[in-house]
Design a protein around this motif. Structure first.
Motif, PDB file in Angstrom:
ATOM      1  N   PRO A 222      -9.523   3.521  -7.396  1.00 56.68           N
ATOM      2  CA  PRO A 222     -10.454   2.387  -7.510  1.00 56.68           C
ATOM      3  C   PRO A 222     -11.256   2.452  -8.803  1.00 56.68           C
ATOM      4  CG  PRO A 222     -10.499   3.270  -5.286  1.00 56.68           C
ATOM      5  CD  PRO A 222      -9.664   4.214  -6.102  1.00 56.68           C
ATOM      6  N   GLY A 223     -11.564   1.300  -9.348  1.00 54.81           N
ATOM      7  CA  GLY A 223     -12.268   1.249 -10.625  1.00 54.81           C
ATOM      8  C   GLY A 223     -11.305   1.112 -11.783  1.00 54.81           C
ATOM      9  N   ASP A 224     -10.052   0.709 -11.471  1.00 53.98           N
ATOM     10  CA  ASP A 224      -9.042   0.513 -12.503  1.00 53.98           C
ATOM     11  C   ASP A 224      -8.806   1.780 -13.323  1.00 53.98           C
ATOM     12  OD1 ASP A 224      -7.145  -1.276 -13.579  1.00 53.98           O
ATOM     13  OD2 ASP A 224      -8.404  -1.619 -15.342  1.00 53.98           O
ATOM     14  N   ARG A 225      -8.804   2.930 -12.620  1.00 53.26           N
ATOM     15  CA  ARG A 225      -8.608   4.217 -13.294  1.00 53.26           C
ATOM     16  C   ARG A 225      -7.179   4.703 -13.085  1.00 53.26           C
ATOM     17  NH1 ARG A 225     -12.860   8.007 -10.764  1.00 53.26           N
ATOM     18  NH2 ARG A 225     -12.363   6.741  -8.924  1.00 53.26           N
ATOM     19  N   SER A 283      -6.352   2.144  -1.253  1.00 54.41           N
ATOM     20  CA  SER A 283      -7.359   1.197  -1.747  1.00 54.41           C
ATOM     21  C   SER A 283      -6.692  -0.091  -2.225  1.00 54.41           C
ATOM     22  CB  SER A 283      -8.146   1.829  -2.901  1.00 54.41           C
ATOM     23  OG  SER A 283      -8.857   0.857  -3.622  1.00 54.41           O
ATOM     24  N   SER A 284      -7.163  -1.225  -1.728  1.00 51.22           N
ATOM     25  CA  SER A 284      -6.615  -2.523  -2.145  1.00 51.22           C
ATOM     26  C   SER A 284      -6.877  -2.767  -3.630  1.00 51.22           C
ATOM     27  CB  SER A 284      -7.216  -3.646  -1.312  1.00 51.22           C
ATOM     28  OG  SER A 284      -8.633  -3.672  -1.431  1.00 51.22           O
ATOM     29  N   GLU A 285      -8.007  -2.290  -4.108  1.00 53.85           N
ATOM     30  CA  GLU A 285      -8.344  -2.446  -5.529  1.00 53.85           C
ATOM     31  C   GLU A 285      -7.355  -1.672  -6.397  1.00 53.85           C
ATOM     32  OE1 GLU A 285     -12.015  -1.454  -8.665  1.00 53.85           O
ATOM     33  OE2 GLU A 285     -12.259  -1.106  -6.507  1.00 53.85           O
ATOM     34  N   ALA A 286      -7.042  -0.440  -5.974  1.00 49.01           N
ATOM     35  CA  ALA A 286      -6.094   0.379  -6.726  1.00 49.01           C
ATOM     36  C   ALA A 286      -4.691  -0.219  -6.674  1.00 49.01           C
ATOM     37  CB  ALA A 286      -6.088   1.801  -6.174  1.00 49.01           C
ATOM     38  N   ARG A 287      -4.318  -0.783  -5.549  1.00 48.47           N
ATOM     39  CA  ARG A 287      -3.006  -1.418  -5.429  1.00 48.47           C
ATOM     40  C   ARG A 287      -2.894  -2.631  -6.362  1.00 48.47           C
ATOM     41  NH1 ARG A 287       0.427  -0.308  -1.134  1.00 48.47           N
ATOM     42  NH2 ARG A 287      -0.306   1.287   0.313  1.00 48.47           N
ATOM     43  N   SER A 289      -4.467  -2.976  -9.206  1.00 52.65           N
ATOM     44  CA  SER A 289      -4.323  -2.453 -10.565  1.00 52.65           C
ATOM     45  C   SER A 289      -2.883  -2.037 -10.824  1.00 52.65           C
ATOM     46  CB  SER A 289      -5.256  -1.252 -10.767  1.00 52.65           C
ATOM     47  OG  SER A 289      -6.615  -1.629 -10.679  1.00 52.65           O
ATOM     48  N   THR A 290      -2.244  -1.452  -9.804  1.00 52.46           N
ATOM     49  CA  THR A 290      -0.852  -1.027  -9.938  1.00 52.46           C
ATOM     50  C   THR A 290       0.064  -2.232 -10.153  1.00 52.46           C
ATOM     51  OG1 THR A 290      -1.257   0.886  -8.501  1.00 52.46           O
ATOM     52  CG2 THR A 290       1.036   0.225  -8.821  1.00 52.46           C
ATOM     53  N   GLU A 291      -0.161  -3.274  -9.382  1.00 53.96           N
ATOM     54  CA  GLU A 291       0.650  -4.488  -9.506  1.00 53.96           C
ATOM     55  C   GLU A 291       0.517  -5.120 -10.891  1.00 53.96           C
ATOM     56  OE1 GLU A 291      -0.586  -7.006  -6.345  1.00 53.96           O
ATOM     57  OE2 GLU A 291       0.260  -5.733  -4.759  1.00 53.96           O
ATOM     58  N   GLN A 292      -0.701  -5.143 -11.418  1.00 55.83           N
ATOM     59  CA  GLN A 292      -0.929  -5.710 -12.750  1.00 55.83           C
ATOM     60  C   GLN A 292      -0.231  -4.883 -13.821  1.00 55.83           C
ATOM     61  OE1 GLN A 292      -5.214  -5.883 -13.034  1.00 55.83           O
ATOM     62  NE2 GLN A 292      -5.355  -7.783 -11.840  1.00 55.83           N
TER      63      GLN A 292
END
Length: 337
Positions: A222-225, A283-287, A289-292
């Motif tokens: 999470p946090g686009d890391r 984490s949905s946020e981390a997922r 970022s992965t998709e992007q």
């Protein structure tokens, strides 16, 4: 007896004074004998007490032993600990040794392949809760945290060992087995594991994995890391002797004993290997970022992506603990098609 003495007094000419002296001597000898017997008994009691004390001391000494952890702390630990508080990654190592802790950070076992095997273990929180740890009355604390202040606090509760949970499995499991008095169990498990591991790489090579091929393991937090794994997680099984190889920059991180390295998308090509593994976070946020990342031009230009050598797995199923490693021996050949 009275009658006999009465007869002597009547008929005998024995002088009463010598008789009294004789009687006095008998009393004196009797008294001396009693004193000697008393001294002997006292000496025997003292000897027995000394032997008991020595036996107790030896028994107490046998229940503990000195152990020096990888950070240099030397502490007396139970020879066979019964109530272990375990704080750190790779709880699955304990399970293959047949050991359950009384407490751990349950957030570290959620989503792991061995989660259902963890039974009757209290949650110590994250970071570790000192009051909860104290309430469990552990006789040994094993922690991956290298903070000296926390170590000092934990040491007041029970003997505490700093343990390197990022160490290679063949080293880590033997050390852990030694700590919990299961060293032989650890050695036997590793011997069987090595046989199964060699069989797995043979299967993968038959599927087209070439000797010397490199691999990278990436994951988003999470946090686009964005992180690339080094000493921890799936990379441990991939970088074994007969397995895939790290890229030069990942090797540099390994040489520096780093568990992982945070990086930006712009440099991902410098870390990307011939085969890429993506670990999905809960984490949905981390997922997202992965998709992007996987839609970006930078990603699509990577050789591994163009050759279809990208593999995805949930991060909780790619830990480097012994239980997960054993499971991955069957799963990796299914993943790498």
């Amino acid at each position: 007896m009275i009658n006999k003495n009465s007869t002597i007094n009547k008929n005998s000419t024995i002088n009463k004074k010598p008789t009294r002296q004789y009687t006095s001597l008998i009393c004196l000898f009797s008294l001396m004998g009693a004193l000697l017997l008393g001294c002997g008994a006292s000496d025997n009691n003292q000897t027995a007490n000394s032997n008991t004390a020595a036996s107790t001391k030896t028994s107490e000494a046998a229940t503990t032993r000195a152990y020096t952890d990888y950070k240099g702390h030397t502490v007396d630990i139970p020879t066979t600990p019964g109530r272990i508080a375990y704080f750190g990654e790779n709880y699955g190592d304990l399970l293959v040794l047949g050991v359950q802790a009384v407490g751990t950070s349950t957030s570290m076992i959620e989503g792991k392949i061995y989660e259902k095997k963890v039974q009757n273990v209290s949650d110590l929180g994250f970071p570790i809760d000192l009051e909860k740890t104290l309430a469990l009355q552990p006789d040994l604390i094993i922690t991956a945290d290298t903070d000296e202040k926390q170590y000092a606090a934990l040491s007041k509760i029970a003997p505490t060992i700093m343990f390197d949970t990022f160490a290679p499995l063949n080293e880590r499991l033997v050390h852990l087995g030694d700590i919990v008095n299961k060293k032989k169990t650890a050695e036997d498990w590793l011997a069987q594991y090595k046989i199964k591991e060699a069989e797995m790489w043979s299967k993968l090579q038959a599927k087209g994995v070439k000797p010397g091929e490199t691999a990278s393991v990436f994951t988003y937090y999470p946090g686009d890391r964005l992180f690339v794994m080094a000493r921890t997680g799936l990379s441990q099984i991939l970088y074994e002797k007969n397995g895939l190889k790290p890229t030069p920059l990942i090797q540099k991180a390994l040489d520096e004993d780093k568990g992982f390295v945070q990086l930006s998308q712009e440099v991902i090509g410098q870390y990307a290997g011939d085969r890429i593994f993506i670990l999905n976070s809960p984490s949905s946020e981390a997922r997202q970022s992965t998709e992007q990342l996987m839609k970006s031009k930078l990603w699509l230009q990577l050789p591994a992506v163009q050759q279809g050598h990208v593999y995805m797995q949930d991060i909780g199923k790619t830990e480097s603990d012994a239980s997960t490693r054993e499971w991955l021996l069957e799963e990796l050949p299914k993943l790498i098609k």
